[in-house]
Design a protein around this motif. Structure first.
Motif, mmCIF file in Angstrom:
data_model
loop_
_atom_site.group_PDB
_atom_site.id
_atom_site.type_symbol
_atom_site.label_atom_id
_atom_site.label_comp_id
_atom_site.label_asym_id
_atom_site.label_seq_id
_atom_site.Cartn_x
_atom_site.Cartn_y
_atom_site.Cartn_z
ATOM 1 N N ARG A 108 47.140 25.046 66.223
ATOM 2 C CA ARG A 108 47.064 25.676 67.549
ATOM 3 C C ARG A 108 46.321 24.826 68.570
ATOM 4 O O ARG A 108 46.749 24.701 69.714
ATOM 5 C CB ARG A 108 46.446 27.067 67.427
ATOM 6 C CG ARG A 108 47.426 28.054 66.827
ATOM 7 C CD ARG A 108 46.858 29.431 66.592
ATOM 8 N NE ARG A 108 47.867 30.268 65.946
ATOM 9 C CZ ARG A 108 47.637 31.465 65.416
ATOM 10 N NH1 ARG A 108 46.413 31.972 65.477
ATOM 11 N NH2 ARG A 108 48.612 32.144 64.844
ATOM 12 N N LEU A 109 45.209 24.239 68.186
ATOM 13 C CA LEU A 109 44.474 23.397 69.136
ATOM 14 C C LEU A 109 45.322 22.186 69.537
ATOM 15 O O LEU A 109 45.376 21.822 70.726
ATOM 16 C CB LEU A 109 43.149 22.947 68.537
ATOM 17 C CG LEU A 109 42.276 22.082 69.453
ATOM 18 C CD1 LEU A 109 41.947 22.813 70.753
ATOM 19 C CD2 LEU A 109 40.996 21.663 68.723
ATOM 20 N N ALA A 110 45.998 21.596 68.584
ATOM 21 C CA ALA A 110 46.870 20.458 68.885
ATOM 22 C C ALA A 110 48.010 20.882 69.802
ATOM 23 O O ALA A 110 48.414 20.129 70.694
ATOM 24 C CB ALA A 110 47.428 19.860 67.588
ATOM 25 N N ALA A 111 48.533 22.094 69.606
ATOM 26 C CA ALA A 111 49.608 22.588 70.464
ATOM 27 C C ALA A 111 49.123 22.766 71.896
ATOM 28 O O ALA A 111 49.836 22.412 72.856
ATOM 29 C CB ALA A 111 50.140 23.918 69.922
ATOM 30 N N THR A 116 48.999 20.734 77.480
ATOM 31 C CA THR A 116 48.213 20.211 78.597
ATOM 32 C C THR A 116 48.723 18.836 79.018
ATOM 33 O O THR A 116 48.894 18.546 80.211
ATOM 34 C CB THR A 116 46.728 20.131 78.208
ATOM 35 O OG1 THR A 116 46.270 21.433 77.833
ATOM 36 C CG2 THR A 116 45.888 19.604 79.359
ATOM 37 N N ALA A 117 48.977 17.979 78.030
ATOM 38 C CA ALA A 117 49.497 16.647 78.333
ATOM 39 C C ALA A 117 50.877 16.736 78.976
ATOM 40 O O ALA A 117 51.185 16.003 79.920
ATOM 41 C CB ALA A 117 49.551 15.808 77.058
ATOM 42 N N TYR A 118 51.718 17.647 78.469
ATOM 43 C CA TYR A 118 53.032 17.878 79.081
ATOM 44 C C TYR A 118 52.884 18.247 80.554
ATOM 45 O O TYR A 118 53.624 17.776 81.407
ATOM 46 C CB TYR A 118 53.739 19.044 78.382
ATOM 47 C CG TYR A 118 54.702 18.674 77.290
ATOM 48 C CD1 TYR A 118 55.387 17.469 77.281
ATOM 49 C CD2 TYR A 118 54.971 19.578 76.262
ATOM 50 C CE1 TYR A 118 56.280 17.162 76.274
ATOM 51 C CE2 TYR A 118 55.869 19.277 75.250
ATOM 52 C CZ TYR A 118 56.514 18.067 75.259
ATOM 53 O OH TYR A 118 57.399 17.767 74.262
ATOM 54 N N SER A 121 51.913 15.230 82.646
ATOM 55 C CA SER A 121 53.024 14.278 82.701
ATOM 56 C C SER A 121 54.170 14.803 83.551
ATOM 57 O O SER A 121 54.767 14.063 84.346
ATOM 58 C CB SER A 121 53.516 13.983 81.273
ATOM 59 O OG SER A 121 54.553 13.026 81.283
ATOM 60 N N ALA A 122 54.462 16.103 83.421
ATOM 61 C CA ALA A 122 55.557 16.699 84.190
ATOM 62 C C ALA A 122 55.246 16.711 85.675
ATOM 63 O O ALA A 122 56.119 16.423 86.509
ATOM 64 C CB ALA A 122 55.839 18.119 83.694
ATOM 65 N N VAL A 123 53.997 17.037 86.026
ATOM 66 C CA VAL A 123 53.616 17.024 87.441
ATOM 67 C C VAL A 123 53.764 15.620 88.011
ATOM 68 O O VAL A 123 54.303 15.425 89.116
ATOM 69 C CB VAL A 123 52.174 17.534 87.619
ATOM 70 C CG1 VAL A 123 51.668 17.230 89.017
ATOM 71 C CG2 VAL A 123 52.116 19.040 87.363
ATOM 72 N N ALA A 181 48.797 12.240 72.205
ATOM 73 C CA ALA A 181 48.395 10.904 72.643
ATOM 74 C C ALA A 181 49.543 10.192 73.345
ATOM 75 O O ALA A 181 49.351 9.559 74.396
ATOM 76 C CB ALA A 181 47.908 10.090 71.449
ATOM 77 N N ALA A 182 50.747 10.303 72.787
ATOM 78 C CA ALA A 182 51.906 9.632 73.384
ATOM 79 C C ALA A 182 52.228 10.195 74.771
ATOM 80 O O ALA A 182 52.517 9.447 75.707
ATOM 81 C CB ALA A 182 53.114 9.770 72.463
ATOM 82 N N VAL A 183 52.179 11.520 74.907
ATOM 83 C CA VAL A 183 52.477 12.139 76.205
ATOM 84 C C VAL A 183 51.382 11.800 77.221
ATOM 85 O O VAL A 183 51.665 11.568 78.400
ATOM 86 C CB VAL A 183 52.644 13.666 76.060
ATOM 87 C CG1 VAL A 183 52.838 14.321 77.423
ATOM 88 C CG2 VAL A 183 53.829 13.990 75.157
#
Length: 202
Positions: A108-111, A116-118, A121-123, A181-183
């Protein structure tokens, strides 16, 4: 990172089916809707831990996503179709992560980190795409509705990582941290791209 190569590979494979669907009068938006429903089905299957079904539905979503664009280019692409396609993609990308968080408590924490990274990146990508479209930038050269600036986590990488996750759900937490990390790196790449493209010329 792999999207350009993946499109070169998949476009010829999808072309015959896209031609038949276009000739039959199937609207691209119908394929977008069908793909979105398959993606929702994948999310629901993850929640109940029906992992093989989720994988099949996820790949169905991805194939239909490829077909809707191919059909749109034959029947005439529209701004509305492009908008719906992007919203459908992003909602399923996020929905898969949310479903994994429900099914795998340890992840869940990783999700949350992935989402958050998405978001960042999307913005970055949407803001840059909007500004470049307003400027009618020469860099907007591919056939997609929006200008997708490159990064190490693009659509192809998402397809592959989600597929591995659905094949081996025990690895969910580790895979989601890797993808976070990748995102995040992709978001930084898009910010750097924006600075390069939007910096006032001397």
């Amino acid at each position: 990172m792999l999207d350009t190569a993946a499109r070169r590979l998949t476009t010829p494979l999808l072309a015959p089916a896209a031609a038949r669907l276009a000739a039959a009068g199937v609207p691209a938006t119908a394929l977008t809707a069908a793909g979105w429903l398959a993606g929702l089905g994948a999310c629901a299957a993850i929640v109940v831990e029906a992992w093989p079904l989720a994988l099949v539905l996820w790949w169905t979503n991805r194939v239909l996503d490829g077909l809707d664009g191919a059909v749109a280019r034959r029947r005439g692409a529209t701004d509305l179709g492009g908008f719906l396609d992007v919203v459908a993609d992003f909602s399923i990308y996020a929905g898969i992560v949310l479903a994994v968080a429900i099914a795998v408590p340890d992840a869940r924490l990783a999700a949350v980190a992935v989402l958050t990274a998405y978001y960042v990146s999307a913005v970055a990508f949407l803001a840059l795409s909007s500004i470049l479209e307003r400027r009618r930038a020469a860099e907007h050269t591919d056939e997609r509705s929006l200008r997708f600036s490159g990064g190490i986590a693009e659509g192809t990488e998402t397809v592959l990582l989600y597929s591995v996750l659905l094949l081996v759900p025990a690895w969910a937490e580790a895979l989601l941290w890797i993808f976070t990390a990748a995102v995040a790196v992709t978001a930084l790449q898009r910010v750097a791209d924006a600075v390069r493209l939007l910096r006032p010329r001397p």
